[in-house]
Design a protein around this motif. Structure first.
Motif, PDB file in Angstrom:
ATOM      1  N   ILE A  78       0.852  -1.192   0.000  1.00 33.43           N
ATOM      2  CA  ILE A  78       0.000   0.000   0.000  1.00 33.43           C
ATOM      3  C   ILE A  78       0.885   1.238   0.000  1.00 33.43           C
ATOM      4  CG2 ILE A  78      -1.736   1.323   1.276  1.00 33.43           C
ATOM      5  CD1 ILE A  78      -2.765  -1.294   2.419  1.00 33.43           C
ATOM      6  N   LYS A  79       0.532   2.200  -0.825  1.00 31.49           N
ATOM      7  CA  LYS A  79       1.254   3.470  -0.860  1.00 31.49           C
ATOM      8  C   LYS A  79       0.247   4.606  -0.720  1.00 31.49           C
ATOM      9  CE  LYS A  79       4.865   5.886  -3.430  1.00 31.49           C
ATOM     10  NZ  LYS A  79       5.754   5.863  -4.613  1.00 31.49           N
ATOM     11  N   ILE A  80       0.567   5.593   0.108  1.00 33.42           N
ATOM     12  CA  ILE A  80      -0.293   6.735   0.367  1.00 33.42           C
ATOM     13  C   ILE A  80       0.499   8.014   0.065  1.00 33.42           C
ATOM     14  CG2 ILE A  80      -1.686   7.959   2.075  1.00 33.42           C
ATOM     15  CD1 ILE A  80      -2.801   5.260   1.565  1.00 33.42           C
ATOM     16  N   ILE A  81      -0.069   8.903  -0.758  1.00 31.09           N
ATOM     17  CA  ILE A  81       0.599  10.156  -1.122  1.00 31.09           C
ATOM     18  C   ILE A  81      -0.364  11.323  -0.904  1.00 31.09           C
ATOM     19  CG2 ILE A  81       1.709  11.478  -2.961  1.00 31.09           C
ATOM     20  CD1 ILE A  81       2.455   8.880  -4.300  1.00 31.09           C
ATOM     21  N   ASN A  82       0.106  12.374  -0.270  1.00 27.02           N
ATOM     22  CA  ASN A  82      -0.704  13.594  -0.115  1.00 27.02           C
ATOM     23  C   ASN A  82      -0.586  14.403  -1.402  1.00 27.02           C
ATOM     24  OD1 ASN A  82      -1.988  15.950   0.533  1.00 27.02           O
ATOM     25  ND2 ASN A  82      -0.962  16.231   2.498  1.00 27.02           N
ATOM     26  N   SER A  83      -1.545  14.244  -2.276  1.00 26.77           N
ATOM     27  CA  SER A  83      -1.538  14.945  -3.562  1.00 26.77           C
ATOM     28  C   SER A  83      -2.394  16.208  -3.527  1.00 26.77           C
ATOM     29  CB  SER A  83      -2.040  14.008  -4.672  1.00 26.77           C
ATOM     30  OG  SER A  83      -3.292  13.445  -4.338  1.00 26.77           O
ATOM     31  N   GLY A  84      -2.850  16.594  -2.334  1.00 29.17           N
ATOM     32  CA  GLY A  84      -3.678  17.788  -2.204  1.00 29.17           C
ATOM     33  C   GLY A  84      -2.860  19.022  -1.848  1.00 29.17           C
ATOM     34  N   PRO A 138       4.075  13.957  10.345  1.00 24.41           N
ATOM     35  CA  PRO A 138       2.920  14.629   9.731  1.00 24.41           C
ATOM     36  C   PRO A 138       2.611  14.004   8.376  1.00 24.41           C
ATOM     37  CG  PRO A 138       4.899  15.838   9.205  1.00 24.41           C
ATOM     38  CD  PRO A 138       5.340  14.637  10.023  1.00 24.41           C
ATOM     39  N   PHE A 139       1.660  14.620   7.665  1.00 27.59           N
ATOM     40  CA  PHE A 139       1.337  14.188   6.307  1.00 27.59           C
ATOM     41  C   PHE A 139       1.171  15.454   5.465  1.00 27.59           C
ATOM     42  CE2 PHE A 139      -1.718  11.857   3.320  1.00 27.59           C
ATOM     43  CZ  PHE A 139      -0.689  11.226   2.650  1.00 27.59           C
ATOM     44  N   ASN A 140       2.296  16.049   5.125  1.00 25.09           N
ATOM     45  CA  ASN A 140       2.297  17.311   4.399  1.00 25.09           C
ATOM     46  C   ASN A 140       2.163  17.090   2.897  1.00 25.09           C
ATOM     47  OD1 ASN A 140       2.715  18.714   6.833  1.00 25.09           O
ATOM     48  ND2 ASN A 140       4.935  18.458   6.673  1.00 25.09           N
ATOM     49  N   ARG A 141       1.988  18.182   2.186  1.00 29.20           N
ATOM     50  CA  ARG A 141       1.858  18.104   0.735  1.00 29.20           C
ATOM     51  C   ARG A 141       3.047  17.370   0.119  1.00 29.20           C
ATOM     52  NH1 ARG A 141       0.502  24.404   0.252  1.00 29.20           N
ATOM     53  NH2 ARG A 141       1.495  24.257   2.302  1.00 29.20           N
ATOM     54  N   LYS A 142       2.754  16.419  -0.752  1.00 27.55           N
ATOM     55  CA  LYS A 142       3.722  15.593  -1.474  1.00 27.55           C
ATOM     56  C   LYS A 142       4.414  14.549  -0.605  1.00 27.55           C
ATOM     57  CE  LYS A 142       4.677  19.068  -5.030  1.00 27.55           C
ATOM     58  NZ  LYS A 142       5.724  19.843  -5.758  1.00 27.55           N
ATOM     59  N   ASP A 143       4.046  14.456   0.675  1.00 29.80           N
ATOM     60  CA  ASP A 143       4.587  13.387   1.508  1.00 29.80           C
ATOM     61  C   ASP A 143       4.038  12.041   1.059  1.00 29.80           C
ATOM     62  OD1 ASP A 143       6.158  14.937   3.083  1.00 29.80           O
ATOM     63  OD2 ASP A 143       4.818  14.973   4.826  1.00 29.80           O
ATOM     64  N   TYR A 144       4.846  11.011   1.230  1.00 30.69           N
ATOM     65  CA  TYR A 144       4.383   9.671   0.885  1.00 30.69           C
ATOM     66  C   TYR A 144       4.850   8.672   1.943  1.00 30.69           C
ATOM     67  CZ  TYR A 144       9.159   8.843  -0.722  1.00 30.69           C
ATOM     68  OH  TYR A 144      10.526   8.723  -0.776  1.00 30.69           O
ATOM     69  N   TYR A 145       4.015   7.669   2.160  1.00 28.54           N
ATOM     70  CA  TYR A 145       4.317   6.561   3.055  1.00 28.54           C
ATOM     71  C   TYR A 145       3.934   5.277   2.329  1.00 28.54           C
ATOM     72  CZ  TYR A 145       4.424   9.964   6.930  1.00 28.54           C
ATOM     73  OH  TYR A 145       4.704  11.026   7.764  1.00 28.54           O
ATOM     74  N   SER A 146       4.648   4.206   2.612  1.00 30.84           N
ATOM     75  CA  SER A 146       4.311   2.919   2.023  1.00 30.84           C
ATOM     76  C   SER A 146       4.279   1.846   3.111  1.00 30.84           C
ATOM     77  CB  SER A 146       5.301   2.530   0.919  1.00 30.84           C
ATOM     78  OG  SER A 146       6.608   2.369   1.435  1.00 30.84           O
TER      79      SER A 146
END
Length: 201
Positions: A78-84, A138-146
């Motif tokens: 699973i990959k999560i990206i803050n694209s907002g 945090p989960f800032n703009r363009k941050d990603y976690y997998s």
């Protein structure tokens, strides 16, 4: 009738406060709407005893003290990206498996030590669970976690649609391309030096 100098009028509009106000309103509207968060879910079979027609078999995973036998294991990435356009000091979401599916291990990956991952109830070999929650700080703009997970089922096969990701925040999920980490890379990270894997007949 006096002719209107549209060029001068346009330059005056662009240099005035009205245009700046419109631009600000445009970006404010983008920030206030539902923010897109990109996600990718990929599932690959790792072991399935039903594929062996010659003899009955199982796979045994050990955490160093106890052995756990499984008939089916899948690797879920699973990959999560803050694209907002919004920065989250803390972003929470939940992962729920399909019926008859249990998570038996998870490894979270962030880009540096300043990006933390917390689990409300971390799955493990001795804590096999159907769902759990994750917090990103945090989960800032363009941050990603997998995340790399091991999932087991007793009878059914699973696919990405069987893994549900839910969230309490005012966001909308959007899909991204699938991950490319190989089975050997992920399995090696799970097993490490403190666990072992055995095939039994």
């Amino acid at each position: 009738m006096e002719k209107i100098n549209w060029i001068q009028l346009g330059l005056g509009f662009l240099s005035g406060g009205a245009f700046g106000a419109l631009i600000k309103q445009f970006f404010d509207n983008r920030r206030n709407r539902l923010q897109p968060i990109a996600k990718s879910v990929e599932i690959k079979p790792f072991y399935d005893s039903s594929n062996n027609e010659i003899f009955n078999s199982s796979i045994v995973l050990s955490d160093g003290s106890d052995d756990y036998k499984f008939e089916r294991i899948f690797i879920c990435s699973i990959k999560i990206i803050n694209s907002g356009l919004h920065d989250f000091e803390k972003f929470s979401f939940g992962i729920t498996g399909a019926k008859d599916a249990k998570f038996i291990s998870i490894k979270g990956n962030s880009k540096d030590r300043h990006h933390q991952i917390n689990f409300s109830n971390k799955p493990s070999l001795n804590n096999q669970i159907e769902n759990f929650d994750v917090s990103l700080l945090p989960f800032n703009r363009k941050d990603y976690y997998s995340f790399d997970l091991l999932v087991t089922t007793s009878e059914i096969d699973i696919n990405p649609k069987n893994i549900k990701i839910s969230c309490p925040h005012a966001i909308k999920w959007v899909d991204i391309s699938s991950l490319g980490k190989s089975l050997l890379e992920i399995t090696g990270e799970f097993i490490g030096s403190s666990a072992s894997i055995t095939f039994r007949i």
